[in-house]
Design a protein around this motif. Structure first.
Motif, PDB file in Angstrom:
ATOM      1  N   PRO A  79       0.807  -1.225   0.000  1.00  0.00           N
ATOM      2  CA  PRO A  79       0.000   0.000   0.000  1.00  0.00           C
ATOM      3  C   PRO A  79       0.844   1.281   0.000  1.00  0.00           C
ATOM      4  O   PRO A  79       0.359   2.345  -0.359  1.00  0.00           O
ATOM      5  N   ASP A  80       2.088   1.173   0.424  1.00  0.00           N
ATOM      6  CA  ASP A  80       3.018   2.288   0.374  1.00  0.00           C
ATOM      7  C   ASP A  80       4.428   1.724   0.305  1.00  0.00           C
ATOM      8  O   ASP A  80       4.626   0.513   0.416  1.00  0.00           O
ATOM      9  N   ILE A  81       5.392   2.603   0.071  1.00  0.00           N
ATOM     10  CA  ILE A  81       6.781   2.186  -0.066  1.00  0.00           C
ATOM     11  C   ILE A  81       7.604   2.971   0.947  1.00  0.00           C
ATOM     12  O   ILE A  81       7.461   4.203   1.043  1.00  0.00           O
ATOM     13  N   GLU A  82       8.471   2.291   1.713  1.00  0.00           N
ATOM     14  CA  GLU A  82       9.399   2.997   2.598  1.00  0.00           C
ATOM     15  C   GLU A  82      10.778   2.361   2.463  1.00  0.00           C
ATOM     16  O   GLU A  82      10.928   1.147   2.595  1.00  0.00           O
ATOM     17  N   ALA A 118       5.316  14.058  -5.812  1.00  0.00           N
ATOM     18  CA  ALA A 118       6.059  13.667  -7.028  1.00  0.00           C
ATOM     19  C   ALA A 118       5.125  12.887  -7.937  1.00  0.00           C
ATOM     20  O   ALA A 118       4.715  11.782  -7.595  1.00  0.00           O
ATOM     21  N   GLY A 119       4.785  13.489  -9.063  1.00  0.00           N
ATOM     22  CA  GLY A 119       3.896  12.812 -10.006  1.00  0.00           C
ATOM     23  C   GLY A 119       2.569  12.417  -9.399  1.00  0.00           C
ATOM     24  O   GLY A 119       2.018  11.364  -9.716  1.00  0.00           O
ATOM     25  N   GLY A 120       2.047  13.222  -8.475  1.00  0.00           N
ATOM     26  CA  GLY A 120       0.773  12.928  -7.831  1.00  0.00           C
ATOM     27  C   GLY A 120       0.875  12.021  -6.621  1.00  0.00           C
ATOM     28  O   GLY A 120      -0.137  11.667  -6.026  1.00  0.00           O
ATOM     29  N   ILE A 121       2.088  11.639  -6.236  1.00  0.00           N
ATOM     30  CA  ILE A 121       2.281  10.740  -5.090  1.00  0.00           C
ATOM     31  C   ILE A 121       2.830  11.539  -3.908  1.00  0.00           C
ATOM     32  O   ILE A 121       3.872  12.192  -4.040  1.00  0.00           O
ATOM     33  N   PRO A 122       2.162  11.507  -2.745  1.00  0.00           N
ATOM     34  CA  PRO A 122       2.672  12.187  -1.562  1.00  0.00           C
ATOM     35  C   PRO A 122       3.964  11.507  -1.080  1.00  0.00           C
ATOM     36  O   PRO A 122       4.023  10.278  -0.945  1.00  0.00           O
ATOM     37  N   SER A 175      14.840   8.402   5.935  1.00  0.00           N
ATOM     38  CA  SER A 175      13.645   7.644   5.546  1.00  0.00           C
ATOM     39  C   SER A 175      12.969   8.335   4.371  1.00  0.00           C
ATOM     40  O   SER A 175      12.795   9.556   4.376  1.00  0.00           O
ATOM     41  N   LEU A 176      12.579   7.546   3.385  1.00  0.00           N
ATOM     42  CA  LEU A 176      11.805   8.034   2.245  1.00  0.00           C
ATOM     43  C   LEU A 176      10.531   7.207   2.182  1.00  0.00           C
ATOM     44  O   LEU A 176      10.581   5.989   2.009  1.00  0.00           O
ATOM     45  N   LEU A 177       9.383   7.874   2.345  1.00  0.00           N
ATOM     46  CA  LEU A 177       8.085   7.210   2.350  1.00  0.00           C
ATOM     47  C   LEU A 177       7.268   7.713   1.171  1.00  0.00           C
ATOM     48  O   LEU A 177       7.059   8.925   1.025  1.00  0.00           O
ATOM     49  N   LEU A 178       6.833   6.795   0.340  1.00  0.00           N
ATOM     50  CA  LEU A 178       5.966   7.098  -0.793  1.00  0.00           C
ATOM     51  C   LEU A 178       4.583   6.585  -0.418  1.00  0.00           C
ATOM     52  O   LEU A 178       4.363   5.375  -0.334  1.00  0.00           O
ATOM     53  N   GLU A 179       3.657   7.501  -0.166  1.00  0.00           N
ATOM     54  CA  GLU A 179       2.370   7.156   0.419  1.00  0.00           C
ATOM     55  C   GLU A 179       1.321   6.837  -0.637  1.00  0.00           C
ATOM     56  O   GLU A 179       0.290   7.496  -0.725  1.00  0.00           O
ATOM     57  N   SER A 180       1.589   5.792  -1.414  1.00  0.00           N
ATOM     58  CA  SER A 180       0.654   5.395  -2.464  1.00  0.00           C
ATOM     59  C   SER A 180       1.000   3.988  -2.944  1.00  0.00           C
ATOM     60  O   SER A 180       2.140   3.551  -2.851  1.00  0.00           O
TER      61      SER A 180
END
Length: 123
Positions: free
Chosen positions: A4-7, A43-47, A60-65
């Motif tokens: 559901p997300d990437i970290e 970034a490209g519509g991704i929080p 930490s880099l969290l991509l919430e999508s």
């Protein structure tokens, strides 16, 4: 199964280099907005959330999508290493609290030697 997300955690990574990579991989990156210790952008519509020095020298880099080009943390970590050339760490899969503390310390390290499972005690 898509997460559901990437970290991922990046060692000594430069925030500007990460922004450039995100723009290339996801689409235009908005300016970073600082909120306390964290930075947020889109970034490209991704929080996206960036937490400098979340664990020592690790950011930490969290991509919430779930709409990223990567199915899971590892595929993102491999892409980040290829683009940035810094060591990356990620969880081997989604972690649930009921899995216990021992599993919480299982991580995958991605570096010039490839990817391998390690024990990383972050507390």
């Amino acid at each position: 199964m898509r997460q559901p997300d990437i970290e991922i955690y990046l060692k000594d990574a430069d925030q500007d280099a990460v922004s450039a990579w995100l723009a290339q991989a996801l689409g235009d990156c908005s300016p970073w907005q600082q909120k306390g210790q964290t930075f947020k952008c889109n970034a490209g519509g991704i929080p996206v959330t960036w937490l400098p020095r979340a664990v020592g020298k690790w950011h930490s880099l969290l991509l919430e999508s779930d709409a990223t080009p990567w199915e899971d943390d590892l595929s993102c970590a491999l892409a980040a290493f290829a683009a940035l050339g810094v060591e990356i760490r990620c969880a081997p899969g989604g972690w649930q609290e009921e899995e216990g503390e021992d599993d919480a310390d299982r991580w995958i390290r991605v570096n010039a030697q490839g990817s391998s499972e390690i024990v990383w005690r972050t507390d």
